[in-house]
Motif scaffolding. Structure first.
Motif, mmCIF file in Angstrom:
data_model
loop_
_atom_site.group_PDB
_atom_site.id
_atom_site.type_symbol
_atom_site.label_atom_id
_atom_site.label_comp_id
_atom_site.label_asym_id
_atom_site.label_seq_id
_atom_site.Cartn_x
_atom_site.Cartn_y
_atom_site.Cartn_z
ATOM 1 N N SER A 4 23.484 8.901 26.910
ATOM 2 C CA SER A 4 24.907 8.764 27.222
ATOM 3 C C SER A 4 25.132 8.944 28.724
ATOM 4 O O SER A 4 24.267 9.403 29.453
ATOM 5 C CB SER A 4 25.720 9.792 26.443
ATOM 6 N N ARG A 6 28.107 10.736 30.447
ATOM 7 C CA ARG A 6 29.355 11.476 30.305
ATOM 8 C C ARG A 6 29.978 11.771 31.661
ATOM 9 O O ARG A 6 29.353 11.610 32.705
ATOM 10 C CB ARG A 6 29.102 12.801 29.594
ATOM 11 N N LYS A 7 31.180 12.264 31.620
ATOM 12 C CA LYS A 7 31.857 12.674 32.844
ATOM 13 C C LYS A 7 31.081 13.788 33.537
ATOM 14 O O LYS A 7 31.034 13.860 34.770
ATOM 15 C CB LYS A 7 33.279 13.122 32.517
ATOM 16 N N SER A 8 30.433 14.640 32.765
ATOM 17 C CA SER A 8 29.656 15.736 33.346
ATOM 18 C C SER A 8 28.387 15.243 34.053
ATOM 19 O O SER A 8 27.757 15.991 34.789
ATOM 20 C CB SER A 8 29.277 16.750 32.268
ATOM 21 N N ASP A 9 28.012 13.981 33.848
ATOM 22 C CA ASP A 9 26.854 13.389 34.518
ATOM 23 C C ASP A 9 27.225 12.760 35.858
ATOM 24 O O ASP A 9 26.368 12.181 36.517
ATOM 25 C CB ASP A 9 26.219 12.313 33.635
ATOM 26 N N ARG A 10 28.479 12.837 36.241
ATOM 27 C CA ARG A 10 28.950 12.215 37.471
ATOM 28 C C ARG A 10 29.267 13.257 38.534
ATOM 29 O O ARG A 10 29.727 14.344 38.232
ATOM 30 C CB ARG A 10 30.236 11.429 37.215
ATOM 31 N N LEU A 12 31.951 14.083 40.980
ATOM 32 C CA LEU A 12 33.348 13.677 41.080
ATOM 33 C C LEU A 12 34.058 14.243 42.311
ATOM 34 O O LEU A 12 34.934 13.604 42.870
ATOM 35 C CB LEU A 12 34.098 14.100 39.817
ATOM 36 N N ARG A 45 23.120 14.754 37.983
ATOM 37 C CA ARG A 45 24.399 14.087 38.214
ATOM 38 C C ARG A 45 24.198 12.939 39.191
ATOM 39 O O ARG A 45 23.324 12.994 40.055
ATOM 40 C CB ARG A 45 25.440 15.051 38.764
ATOM 41 N N ARG A 68 24.340 2.676 37.181
ATOM 42 C CA ARG A 68 24.691 3.640 36.119
ATOM 43 C C ARG A 68 23.843 3.415 34.872
ATOM 44 O O ARG A 68 23.423 4.368 34.214
ATOM 45 C CB ARG A 68 26.168 3.523 35.757
ATOM 46 N N ARG A 72 21.416 6.000 33.063
ATOM 47 C CA ARG A 72 21.622 6.341 31.654
ATOM 48 C C ARG A 72 20.329 6.178 30.843
ATOM 49 O O ARG A 72 19.990 7.023 30.015
ATOM 50 C CB ARG A 72 22.726 5.452 31.071
#
Length: 111
Positions: A4, A6-10, A12, A45, A68, A72
């Motif tokens: 996956s 996820r937002k936590s993998d970015r 920000l 990240r 991305r 992934r």
């Protein structure tokens, strides 16, 4: 393996982007500049930057999607517990998933 993104993998936060650029190890490929810094979070990240000088909006978004997707599918390629910031210098050679994957794997094998 978790496939996956996820937002936590970015990455920000602008503060985190700046930290990676200033303190991270830098490596270059033909089309990319890659910064890698430890984050102390225990997760990988990814952060991306593609300038409008590189391509039009369609080209920039395609390159970001491809990078991305490589992240992934190949999280093991990226260092554990680190932030990776990728700046695209030239999008002309990054037109398929295979070329992006080869360029990134070559960059991480050098470091």
């Amino acid at each position: 393996m978790d496939f996956s993104f996820r937002k936590s993998d970015r990455i920000l936060s602008p503060v985190d982007f700046t930290k990676v650029r200033k303190t991270g190890r830098r490596s270059h490929t033909r089309s990319l500049t890659i910064f890698v810094a430890q984050n102390g979070l225990g997760v990988r990240r990814l952060g991306l930057a593609v300038s409008s000088k590189v391509a039009n909006s369609v080209g920039r978004n395609r390159v970001k999607r491809l990078i991305r997707e490589v992240f992934r599918l190949n999280k093991g390629l990226f260092p554990e517990g680190s932030d990776t910031f990728i700046s695209v210098k030239d999008a002309s050679m990054l037109n398929t998933l295979l070329t992006v994957s080869q360029e990134l794997s070559g960059a991480f094998k050098k470091t």
